[in-house]
Write an enzyme that holds these catalytic residues in place. Structure first.
Site, PDB file in Angstrom:
ATOM      1  N   GLU A 190     -11.456  39.856  11.732  1.00  8.68           N
ATOM      2  CA  GLU A 190     -11.876  38.794  10.829  1.00  8.68           C
ATOM      3  C   GLU A 190     -12.908  37.909  11.539  1.00  8.68           C
ATOM      4  O   GLU A 190     -12.535  36.914  12.180  1.00  8.68           O
ATOM      5  CB  GLU A 190     -10.687  37.936  10.407  1.00  8.68           C
ATOM      6  CG  GLU A 190      -9.640  38.678   9.609  1.00  8.68           C
ATOM      7  CD  GLU A 190      -8.634  37.726   8.983  1.00  8.68           C
ATOM      8  OE1 GLU A 190      -8.519  37.722   7.752  1.00  8.68           O
ATOM      9  OE2 GLU A 190      -7.988  36.972   9.725  1.00  8.68           O
TER      10      GLU A 190
ATOM     11  N   HIS B 137      -4.535  34.235  14.001  1.00 13.41           N
ATOM     12  CA  HIS B 137      -5.627  33.907  13.082  1.00 13.41           C
ATOM     13  C   HIS B 137      -6.516  32.842  13.715  1.00 13.41           C
ATOM     14  O   HIS B 137      -6.040  31.969  14.449  1.00 13.41           O
ATOM     15  CB  HIS B 137      -5.058  33.421  11.755  1.00 13.41           C
ATOM     16  CG  HIS B 137      -6.081  33.288  10.676  1.00 13.41           C
ATOM     17  ND1 HIS B 137      -6.947  32.216  10.590  1.00 13.41           N
ATOM     18  CD2 HIS B 137      -6.408  34.105   9.645  1.00 13.41           C
ATOM     19  CE1 HIS B 137      -7.749  32.367   9.555  1.00 13.41           C
ATOM     20  NE2 HIS B 137      -7.433  33.518   8.967  1.00 13.41           N
TER      21      HIS B 137
END
Length: 263
Positions: free
Chosen positions: A178, A106
């Site tokens: 993302e 992430h």
């Protein structure tokens, strides 16, 4: 809960990471209500998953129950099985506590904790070795996007993390695109047009080789249906819009009603 090695039948993946939120009581309540919901209204064609904090992992596991169709994940894990790694949790330990998915790479991990392409590669390999699903997160900054380098950047992130994997291994990997500029409290929701090219490029490399291509970044009940309609998107990775159960359930229902879930 189902073995991660046997997954892949669902057409759409709908999941949420709680990040550093929720104590044990709140986590237990969310998981119990979710378990009741999916038992009463199974979302056909959809694979739900939730990723709580490590402290709540076993609490959520127990609240979901042994036969729950909801998969459970962790937000990070170390690539070594054991050793002098103070403060870390191994993939083996995460699996022992009930995890079936490992979130890897992430942007917050990359920015604040030094996650690199090399460490994502090691973590993907460790997850696969232990039979868990690596959920590889990739995404570019606003500056990279403005320079017209989005696709090159995310493909390089993905290629570095997935280097050396066989087709059998790739078939057990999830990729979540993302874009950094679209995530978080101050993120700007991406438009459908902005996402078409990145997903076209990802699909050319990984669309038929991985378990799924997910989108994450300011996903909410207003844009979820449109995002699911983008070519090659096979799921959503949701943040704050799913931190309260009604928001998550609403997006599960939208996914179950989507034509892709019925394909």
């Amino acid at each position: 809960m189902p073995d991660a090695r046997a997954l892949g039948a669902a057409q759409l993946w709908i999941g949420t990471s709680w990040k550093m939120n929720k104590g044990l009581a709140e986590s237990r309540g969310y998981a119990r209500e979710l378990a009741e919901y999916v038992a009463a209204k199974p979302p056909a064609g959809v694979q739900p998953f939730i990723i709580p904090s490590f402290t709540a992992l076993t609490t959520v596991r127990d609240a979901l129950g042994d036969d729950s169709p909801v998969l459970l994940g962790v937000q990070n894990a170390h690539w070594e099985d054991h050793g002098a790694w103070t403060g870390e949790v191994s993939v083996a330990q995460a699996k022992d506590a009930g995890a079936q998915i490992v979130e890897i790479g992430h942007s917050e991990r990359r920015e604040h904790f030094g996650e690199t392409v090399e460490t994502t590669r090691l973590k993907v390999a460790a997850a696969l070795h232990h039979g868990l699903v690596p959920l590889l997160c990739i995404g570019e900054s606003a500056e990279t996007k403005q320079a017209g380098e989005s696709s090159r950047f995310i493909l390089e992130q993905a290629a570095g993390a997935l280097e050396g994997l066989t087709d059998e291994h790739l078939a057990r990997v999830l990729i979540a695109y993302e874009p950094i500029w679209a995530i978080g409290e101050n993120g700007r929701p991406a438009t459908v047009e902005e996402l078409r090219q990145p997903f076209d490029d990802l699909a050319r490399e990984y669309g038929c080789r991985t378990m799924g291509l997910l989108y994450g970044g300011s996903v909410n009940t207003d844009n979820a249906e449109d995002l699911l309609g983008i070519d090659h998107v096979t799921g959503l990775f949701i943040g704050r819009a799913a931190w309260q159960l009604p928001g998550y359930v609403r997006i599960l229902e939208m996914a179950a009603a989507h034509p892709k879930a019925k394909a």
